[in-house]
Every structure is written in structure tokens, then in C-alpha cells.
Design a protein around this motif. Structure first.
Motif, PDB file in Angstrom:
ATOM      1  N   ALA A 140       0.809  -1.218   0.000  1.00  0.00           N
ATOM      2  CA  ALA A 140       0.000   0.000   0.000  1.00  0.00           C
ATOM      3  C   ALA A 140       0.846   1.274   0.000  1.00  0.00           C
ATOM      4  O   ALA A 140       0.297   2.378  -0.100  1.00  0.00           O
ATOM      5  CB  ALA A 140      -0.917   0.001   1.221  1.00  0.00           C
ATOM      6  N   GLY A 141       2.165   1.128   0.139  1.00  0.00           N
ATOM      7  CA  GLY A 141       3.017   2.307   0.189  1.00  0.00           C
ATOM      8  C   GLY A 141       2.911   3.068   1.500  1.00  0.00           C
ATOM      9  O   GLY A 141       3.168   4.278   1.547  1.00  0.00           O
ATOM     10  N   CYS A 142       2.545   2.367   2.569  1.00  0.00           N
ATOM     11  CA  CYS A 142       2.464   2.969   3.904  1.00  0.00           C
ATOM     12  C   CYS A 142       3.768   2.666   4.635  1.00  0.00           C
ATOM     13  O   CYS A 142       4.110   1.502   4.828  1.00  0.00           O
ATOM     14  CB  CYS A 142       1.267   2.415   4.670  1.00  0.00           C
ATOM     15  N   HIS A 143       4.463   3.700   5.071  1.00  0.00           N
ATOM     16  CA  HIS A 143       5.833   3.514   5.564  1.00  0.00           C
ATOM     17  C   HIS A 143       6.022   3.908   7.021  1.00  0.00           C
ATOM     18  O   HIS A 143       7.162   4.094   7.453  1.00  0.00           O
ATOM     19  CB  HIS A 143       6.802   4.308   4.684  1.00  0.00           C
ATOM     20  N   ARG A 144       4.947   4.003   7.785  1.00  0.00           N
ATOM     21  CA  ARG A 144       5.100   4.350   9.202  1.00  0.00           C
ATOM     22  C   ARG A 144       4.289   3.393  10.066  1.00  0.00           C
ATOM     23  O   ARG A 144       3.097   3.179   9.824  1.00  0.00           O
ATOM     24  CB  ARG A 144       4.634   5.784   9.484  1.00  0.00           C
ATOM     25  N   LEU A 145       4.955   2.819  11.072  1.00  0.00           N
ATOM     26  CA  LEU A 145       4.315   1.886  11.988  1.00  0.00           C
ATOM     27  C   LEU A 145       4.602   2.304  13.426  1.00  0.00           C
ATOM     28  O   LEU A 145       5.753   2.575  13.785  1.00  0.00           O
ATOM     29  CB  LEU A 145       4.860   0.467  11.762  1.00  0.00           C
ATOM     30  N   VAL A 146       3.561   2.347  14.249  1.00  0.00           N
ATOM     31  CA  VAL A 146       3.699   2.441  15.694  1.00  0.00           C
ATOM     32  C   VAL A 146       3.307   1.071  16.242  1.00  0.00           C
ATOM     33  O   VAL A 146       2.172   0.625  16.068  1.00  0.00           O
ATOM     34  CB  VAL A 146       2.813   3.541  16.288  1.00  0.00           C
TER      35      VAL A 146
END
Length: 355
Positions: free
Chosen positions: A109-115
């Protein structure tokens, strides 16, 4: 920071529900997912309004909800200390495989931030030092010492009793339970993903969480809930060892605030942060505080022990303050006094879920 689009897993859980309210309150657009496992929610719980029933192990389902998401706040996990060796497949499936599937879907999905919701259990035993021998790398306490009521570690050279020191995020990671092994595996997958994809991960290592909506007494509950359940039944809380084991109890509202801070403050690469009150308390004090708030019975210090239990684990909270501006607000004594009558949730957590 202006409102972001956040995907929150485990959104109906004890911690996730508090995070969801705070994220929405901070003006973020939250897509909420939860598998609604009976072990966490009870056998008859319905899916809350606004929460989609999705398994993070289902990559196609994640593909359908990740489009346009700015940051994922990953709380979904099977929790506990690994009461039985038979729990290992559940931890590996839900926690580790689930995280791997989520990371792959985020890449697509091109999501590059994870908490990431991690835990202080990744450290295993805490940090110790002696006046004469300095910092000591301890192992496992000897059964003969525990049987004799000697619960503290001793320096192998001088024989002096060691005292605890606070644990910082660069300490060695030595998990001592099945649950701990799964949380460290989550961190390792996330760190490798961040390196391979150029993404960022903030891993929040929660210390002993308690507060409103915590699951009631099960083998997987936190000790604060177990003590409270005993008091509600008119029974004295049973405190293991000598009650002087030291922990950091952090209120769930502070956990939620830490997640909002991490969502709003991007950090480069993989960054682990202790999330703690910074005000250590002994297990005996936890039991005494709850008993005093409810009017008894007085806790009983049993001298019993469980093989493999950690003696002391106390966090250094400074990196979280410097990195994302988080500092806990709830004092443990005040928070536990309020927790004595806080609403709790029912669960069916007498065992970990099957694969």
C-alpha cells in the motif's frame, strides 16, 4: 500536527479502545480493526460500532483498508505470559505471522510508518548492580535460594545482595516467556522491514499496564486485576515471593497518550521507547494500595514463587520524553487507588486462542 489517516488494529481491546478515543479526539481519521477474540472480549461480545472485524493475518482484507493510510498503530496481539507451552502456536500465529502479513500489506500500500505495541517483557530480567561489583549480568535465580526465601540476586564474586537499576532501551533483549519471545519477534520483523523498505517504526515497550476496561481475573490478566478480583470476592490478595519485586505500573490513559505522541511524531528507522510511569512500585505495594482502597482484606505475602519469574524490571523513561515528548501523568498510587473500583471487562481468557 494536522489530522492523519490512521489504521488501528486491536481497536476494541483494553488498550486499543483507549487509543482509538484519543486519536479521534486529537482530530485523526481512524480506521479501526479487531478480530474480537473471546480471550480478550468474552464469548458474547459484539463488535463495537465503527470497528471492522478483520484478522491481521488476512492480507487481502488488509489490502482493502490500507489505501491512503498514513500510519498504522498496531495493537492487535494475543497477550499474557505464556501460561502453557501449548500457547506457543497462538502467539506465533497471531502476533508474529500477523505482524509479518501486516508489514507486507503496508509495503504493497506504500504505507511507511508503523507504531508497534511492544512490551517490557522483551528485556527479560532487569538490570542489577552492587556497590562493590558494579553492574552485574545476572542469569536465572537458583531453586535452592528461592526455596530458602532468598529472592534477591547476589554478586557471584563478592556475595553482596544486588540492587536494581533502571533499564534503558539499549539493554540486552532476553525474553523469558513465550509471550515475550513473540513480542521480540514482532520487533525483529518490524526492524528488518524498516531497514529493507526505508520505513520507520516506533516500538512502544509498555510496562505494567492497568486501568479502566482491563480484563477481569484470568491466568493472562495483569497482577493488578488479579489482586482486585480477589478483593472483590472478599479474599486476601496472594503476593508471591516477599512482595518486594519492583515494577513500573503505567495507567492505560498514559499508554494511549504515548501512542498519540508516537503517531504525531515521525522518527527515523526503528526506535524502541519505554512507556512507563517513571515511578517504580513493589508488587506488595500494589496489593496493599488496592486493599486499602477497598477496605481489605489485608494481602498475604506467601513466599511462594514461580520458576522463571523476573525479580525486578524498572524502566528508564527518558528516551520517550526526548523523542516524542511523552511523560506519564498518572501517579501509580493514585491510579491504583482509582483502579480499585474501575469498570472491568469480562473475558474468556482461561486459555490462549487456538491457531
Amino acid at each position: 500536527m494536522s489530522g492523519m489517516r490512521v489504521l488501528l488494529t486491536g481497536a476494541a481491546g483494553f488498550i486499543g479502545s483507549h487509543i482509538r478515543r484519543d486519536l479521534v479526539g486529537a482530530g485523526h481519521e481512524v480506521t479501526s480493526l479487531d478480530l474480537m477474540l473471546a480471550a480478550a472480549h468474552g464469548p458474547t461480545a459484539s463488535t463495537p460500532e465503527g470497528v471492522a472485524r478483520v484478522d491481521v493475518r488476512d492480507g487481502a482484507a488488509l489490502d482493502a483498508v490500507l489505501h491512503g493510510i498514513d500510519v498504522v498503530c498496531h495493537q492487535a496481539a494475543v497477550v499474557g505470559n505464556g501460561v502453557s507451552a501449548q500457547d506457543a502456536p497462538a502467539y506465533a500465529s497471531h502476533n508474529d505471522f500477523g505482524t509479518a502479513v501486516l508489514l507486507a500489506a503496508m509495503d504493497r500500500a506504500g504505507c511507511h510508518r508503523l507504531v508497534l505495541a511492544s512490551s517490557m517483557v522483551v528485556y527479560g530480567e532487569g538490570r542489577y548492580r552492587g556497590e562493590r561489583c558494579g553492574t552485574v549480568d545476572v542469569g536465572t535465580r537458583r531453586a535452592e535460594d528461592l526455596d530458602a526465601g532468598m529472592f534477591e540476586y547476589r554478586c557471584p564474586d563478592s556475595g553482596e545482595i544486588l540492587t536494581w537499576d533502571s533499564v534503558h532501551e539499549d539493554a540486552p533483549l532476553r525474553p523469558r516467556s513465550l509471550y515475550a519471545a513473540s513480542k521480540l519477534a514482532q520487533e525483529n520483523y518490524a526492524a528488518a522491514w524498516a531497514s529493507v523498505t526505508g520505513s520507520s517504526v516506533t516500538a512502544l515497550r509498555y510496562h505494567n499496564v492497568y486501568g479502566d476496561d482491563m480484563p477481569r481475573d484470568t491466568p493472562y490478566s495483569g497482577v493488578a486485576a488479579i489482586f482486585r478480583s480477589a478483593l472483590e470476592a472478599g479474599q486476601a490478595p496472594q503476593v508471591y515471593e516477599d512482595g518486594r519485586q519492583t515494577r513500573d505500573f503505567v495507567h492505560v490513559t498514559d499508554i494511549a497518550a504515548a501512542n498519540v505522541a508516537a503517531v504525531e511524531q515521525p522518527l527515523p528507522g526503528f526506535v524502541p521507547l519505554n512507556v512507563s510511569s517513571g515511578r517504580p512500585i513493589t508488587i506488595g505495594e500494589v496489593a496493599t494500595t488496592l486493599a486499602a482502597a477497598r477496605g481489605g482484606p489485608t494481602p498475604v505475602v506467601t513466599g511462594r514463587y514461580r520458576a522463571g519469574d523476573v525479580r525486578h524490571i524498572v524502566a528508564d523513561p527518558d528516551r520517550a520524553r526526548r523523542a516524542v515528548g511523552f511523560a506519564a501523568q498518572v501517579d501509580p498510587i493514585a491510579g491504583l487507588t482509582q483502579f480499585a473500583f474501575a469498570p472491568l471487562r469480562d473475558s474468556a481468557g482461561t486459555f490462549a486462542p487456538t491457531f
